[in-house]
Design a protein around this motif. Structure first.
Motif, PDB file in Angstrom:
ATOM      1  N   GLU A   1      -3.166   9.597  -5.458  1.00  0.00           N
ATOM      2  CA  GLU A   1      -2.932   8.225  -5.932  1.00  0.00           C
ATOM      3  C   GLU A   1      -1.974   8.142  -7.108  1.00  0.00           C
ATOM      4  O   GLU A   1      -2.002   7.187  -7.869  1.00  0.00           O
ATOM      5  CB  GLU A   1      -4.238   7.515  -6.277  1.00  0.00           C
ATOM      6  CG  GLU A   1      -5.165   7.336  -5.109  1.00  0.00           C
ATOM      7  CD  GLU A   1      -6.394   6.544  -5.466  1.00  0.00           C
ATOM      8  OE1 GLU A   1      -7.021   6.831  -6.509  1.00  0.00           O
ATOM      9  OE2 GLU A   1      -6.707   5.634  -4.693  1.00  0.00           O
TER      10      GLU A   1
ATOM     11  N   HIS B   1      -9.433   9.714   2.409  1.00  0.00           N
ATOM     12  CA  HIS B   1      -9.233   9.400   3.820  1.00  0.00           C
ATOM     13  C   HIS B   1      -7.869   8.721   3.955  1.00  0.00           C
ATOM     14  O   HIS B   1      -7.480   7.948   3.087  1.00  0.00           O
ATOM     15  CB  HIS B   1     -10.318   8.440   4.315  1.00  0.00           C
ATOM     16  CG  HIS B   1     -11.707   8.962   4.119  1.00  0.00           C
ATOM     17  ND1 HIS B   1     -12.554   9.190   5.158  1.00  0.00           N
ATOM     18  CD2 HIS B   1     -12.396   9.289   2.992  1.00  0.00           C
ATOM     19  CE1 HIS B   1     -13.706   9.640   4.697  1.00  0.00           C
ATOM     20  NE2 HIS B   1     -13.632   9.706   3.381  1.00  0.00           N
ATOM     21  N   TYR B   2      -7.185   8.985   5.059  1.00  0.00           N
ATOM     22  CA  TYR B   2      -5.874   8.378   5.264  1.00  0.00           C
ATOM     23  C   TYR B   2      -5.525   8.379   6.742  1.00  0.00           C
ATOM     24  O   TYR B   2      -6.125   9.106   7.536  1.00  0.00           O
ATOM     25  CB  TYR B   2      -4.789   9.092   4.450  1.00  0.00           C
ATOM     26  CG  TYR B   2      -4.708  10.587   4.691  1.00  0.00           C
ATOM     27  CD1 TYR B   2      -3.823  11.117   5.619  1.00  0.00           C
ATOM     28  CD2 TYR B   2      -5.504  11.472   3.978  1.00  0.00           C
ATOM     29  CE1 TYR B   2      -3.738  12.479   5.835  1.00  0.00           C
ATOM     30  CE2 TYR B   2      -5.422  12.834   4.186  1.00  0.00           C
ATOM     31  CZ  TYR B   2      -4.547  13.336   5.112  1.00  0.00           C
ATOM     32  OH  TYR B   2      -4.472  14.690   5.327  1.00  0.00           O
TER      33      TYR B   2
ATOM     34  N   LEU C   1      -1.818  11.714  -1.908  1.00  0.00           N
ATOM     35  CA  LEU C   1      -3.210  12.141  -1.811  1.00  0.00           C
ATOM     36  C   LEU C   1      -3.979  11.983  -3.114  1.00  0.00           C
ATOM     37  O   LEU C   1      -5.202  11.839  -3.092  1.00  0.00           O
ATOM     38  CB  LEU C   1      -3.294  13.580  -1.325  1.00  0.00           C
ATOM     39  CG  LEU C   1      -2.846  13.816   0.123  1.00  0.00           C
ATOM     40  CD1 LEU C   1      -2.864  15.299   0.449  1.00  0.00           C
ATOM     41  CD2 LEU C   1      -3.694  13.027   1.098  1.00  0.00           C
TER      42      LEU C   1
ATOM     43  N   GLY D   1       2.426   4.905   0.769  1.00  0.00           N
ATOM     44  CA  GLY D   1       2.555   5.739   1.954  1.00  0.00           C
ATOM     45  C   GLY D   1       3.704   6.700   1.774  1.00  0.00           C
ATOM     46  O   GLY D   1       4.488   6.585   0.834  1.00  0.00           O
TER      47      GLY D   1
ATOM     48  N   PHE E   1       2.214   8.935   6.449  1.00  0.00           N
ATOM     49  CA  PHE E   1       0.872   8.932   5.876  1.00  0.00           C
ATOM     50  C   PHE E   1       0.700   7.568   5.221  1.00  0.00           C
ATOM     51  O   PHE E   1       1.542   7.145   4.433  1.00  0.00           O
ATOM     52  CB  PHE E   1       0.738  10.014   4.801  1.00  0.00           C
ATOM     53  CG  PHE E   1       0.765  11.407   5.337  1.00  0.00           C
ATOM     54  CD1 PHE E   1      -0.403  12.137   5.440  1.00  0.00           C
ATOM     55  CD2 PHE E   1       1.960  12.002   5.726  1.00  0.00           C
ATOM     56  CE1 PHE E   1      -0.385  13.426   5.927  1.00  0.00           C
ATOM     57  CE2 PHE E   1       1.986  13.292   6.211  1.00  0.00           C
ATOM     58  CZ  PHE E   1       0.808  14.011   6.321  1.00  0.00           C
ATOM     59  N   ARG E   2      -0.406   6.888   5.498  1.00  0.00           N
ATOM     60  CA  ARG E   2      -0.639   5.570   4.912  1.00  0.00           C
ATOM     61  C   ARG E   2      -2.127   5.243   4.914  1.00  0.00           C
ATOM     62  O   ARG E   2      -2.924   6.005   5.404  1.00  0.00           O
ATOM     63  CB  ARG E   2       0.148   4.489   5.641  1.00  0.00           C
ATOM     64  CG  ARG E   2      -0.287   4.242   7.053  1.00  0.00           C
ATOM     65  CD  ARG E   2       0.428   3.074   7.739  1.00  0.00           C
ATOM     66  NE  ARG E   2       1.817   3.387   7.941  1.00  0.00           N
ATOM     67  CZ  ARG E   2       2.833   2.630   7.487  1.00  0.00           C
ATOM     68  NH1 ARG E   2       2.595   1.522   6.844  1.00  0.00           N
ATOM     69  NH2 ARG E   2       4.069   2.975   7.703  1.00  0.00           N
ATOM     70  N   ASP E   3      -2.453   4.088   4.366  1.00  0.00           N
ATOM     71  CA  ASP E   3      -3.816   3.547   4.384  1.00  0.00           C
ATOM     72  C   ASP E   3      -4.851   4.490   3.759  1.00  0.00           C
ATOM     73  O   ASP E   3      -5.937   4.700   4.290  1.00  0.00           O
ATOM     74  CB  ASP E   3      -4.248   3.173   5.815  1.00  0.00           C
ATOM     75  CG  ASP E   3      -3.341   2.131   6.433  1.00  0.00           C
ATOM     76  OD1 ASP E   3      -2.722   1.364   5.677  1.00  0.00           O
ATOM     77  OD2 ASP E   3      -3.245   2.098   7.676  1.00  0.00           O
ATOM     78  N   ARG E   4      -4.498   5.047   2.607  1.00  0.00           N
ATOM     79  CA  ARG E   4      -5.396   5.958   1.901  1.00  0.00           C
ATOM     80  C   ARG E   4      -6.565   5.178   1.300  1.00  0.00           C
ATOM     81  O   ARG E   4      -6.390   4.082   0.776  1.00  0.00           O
ATOM     82  CB  ARG E   4      -4.638   6.667   0.779  1.00  0.00           C
ATOM     83  CG  ARG E   4      -5.488   7.627  -0.023  1.00  0.00           C
ATOM     84  CD  ARG E   4      -4.811   8.090  -1.297  1.00  0.00           C
ATOM     85  NE  ARG E   4      -4.561   6.953  -2.154  1.00  0.00           N
ATOM     86  CZ  ARG E   4      -3.353   6.624  -2.631  1.00  0.00           C
ATOM     87  NH1 ARG E   4      -2.302   7.325  -2.327  1.00  0.00           N
ATOM     88  NH2 ARG E   4      -3.220   5.581  -3.415  1.00  0.00           N
TER      89      ARG E   4
ATOM     90  N   LYS F   1       0.856  -1.176   0.000  1.00  0.00           N
ATOM     91  CA  LYS F   1       0.000   0.000   0.000  1.00  0.00           C
ATOM     92  C   LYS F   1       0.897   1.233   0.000  1.00  0.00           C
ATOM     93  O   LYS F   1       1.920   1.254   0.679  1.00  0.00           O
ATOM     94  CB  LYS F   1      -0.901   0.025   1.232  1.00  0.00           C
ATOM     95  CG  LYS F   1      -1.959  -1.047   1.218  1.00  0.00           C
ATOM     96  CD  LYS F   1      -2.823  -0.930   2.447  1.00  0.00           C
ATOM     97  CE  LYS F   1      -3.859  -2.032   2.483  1.00  0.00           C
ATOM     98  NZ  LYS F   1      -4.658  -1.993   3.702  1.00  0.00           N
TER      99      LYS F   1
ATOM    100  N   GLU G   1      -8.179   7.848  10.663  1.00  0.00           N
ATOM    101  CA  GLU G   1      -8.953   8.370   9.541  1.00  0.00           C
ATOM    102  C   GLU G   1      -9.002   9.895   9.545  1.00  0.00           C
ATOM    103  O   GLU G   1      -9.861  10.510  10.155  1.00  0.00           O
ATOM    104  CB  GLU G   1     -10.373   7.808   9.552  1.00  0.00           C
ATOM    105  CG  GLU G   1     -11.138   8.133   8.294  1.00  0.00           C
ATOM    106  CD  GLU G   1     -12.502   7.461   8.237  1.00  0.00           C
ATOM    107  OE1 GLU G   1     -13.288   7.869   7.390  1.00  0.00           O
ATOM    108  OE2 GLU G   1     -12.767   6.543   9.037  1.00  0.00           O
TER     109      GLU G   1
END
Length: 151
Positions: free
Chosen positions: A148, A40-41, A146, A13, A28-31, A11, A56
């Protein structure tokens, strides 16, 4: 320093490390997104004796986003007086920036989940970066995360 980051399941980050103390950083991760209006991230802070995570944070497309704030700092690489700051609409992520002699920018990253709830918590770390290339790299990495895009 910033670096595109990926965990074991690849993923995307971004990790920001303090140039003065690399054990201090922000990731920053898990977007993810539910719709075209927001992203959301998660934001994770770490320093010796501290680990904090807000699972979140929400960025809305119609707001002045974090990338716009960082681009303004990059444009003023020669410095400014005082403190500049940005925060999400929900106030769960706030970034403050100061400039110090020698061409360095101090970014204080503060997280506070559920800011309206009684008994909440907050945490912050400060990362110092070089005002030129390191800030430009950070901005590009955050923009890519942010939106992608892959660097």
């Amino acid at each position: 320093m910033t670096s595109p980051d990926g965990d074991f399941d690849d993923k995307p980050g971004v990790t920001i490390r303090c140039r003065d103390n690399p054990s201090v950083g922000v990731t920053f991760r898990d977007r993810f997104s539910f719709d075209a209006d927001s992203v959301h991230y998660a934001v994770e802070l770490r320093a010796p004796g501290l680990t904090a995570r807000v699972a979140e944070v929400v960025a809305w497309i119609w707001d002045s986003d974090l990338t716009t704030f960082l681009e303004g700092l990059v444009a003023d690489y020669r410095g400014w007086d005082g403190e500049r700051s940005w925060q999400t609409d929900d106030r769960d992520l706030r970034v403050s920036a100061v400039f110090r002699s020698g061409g360095h920018v101090g970014l204080t990253w503060a997280v506070r989940p559920w800011p309206q709830a009684a008994g909440g918590w907050s945490a912050s770390v400060t990362t110092w970066l070089e005002a030129g290339e390191q800030m430009a790299s950070l901005t590009a990495d955050v923009r890519s995360f942010l939106t992608e895009e892959r660097p």
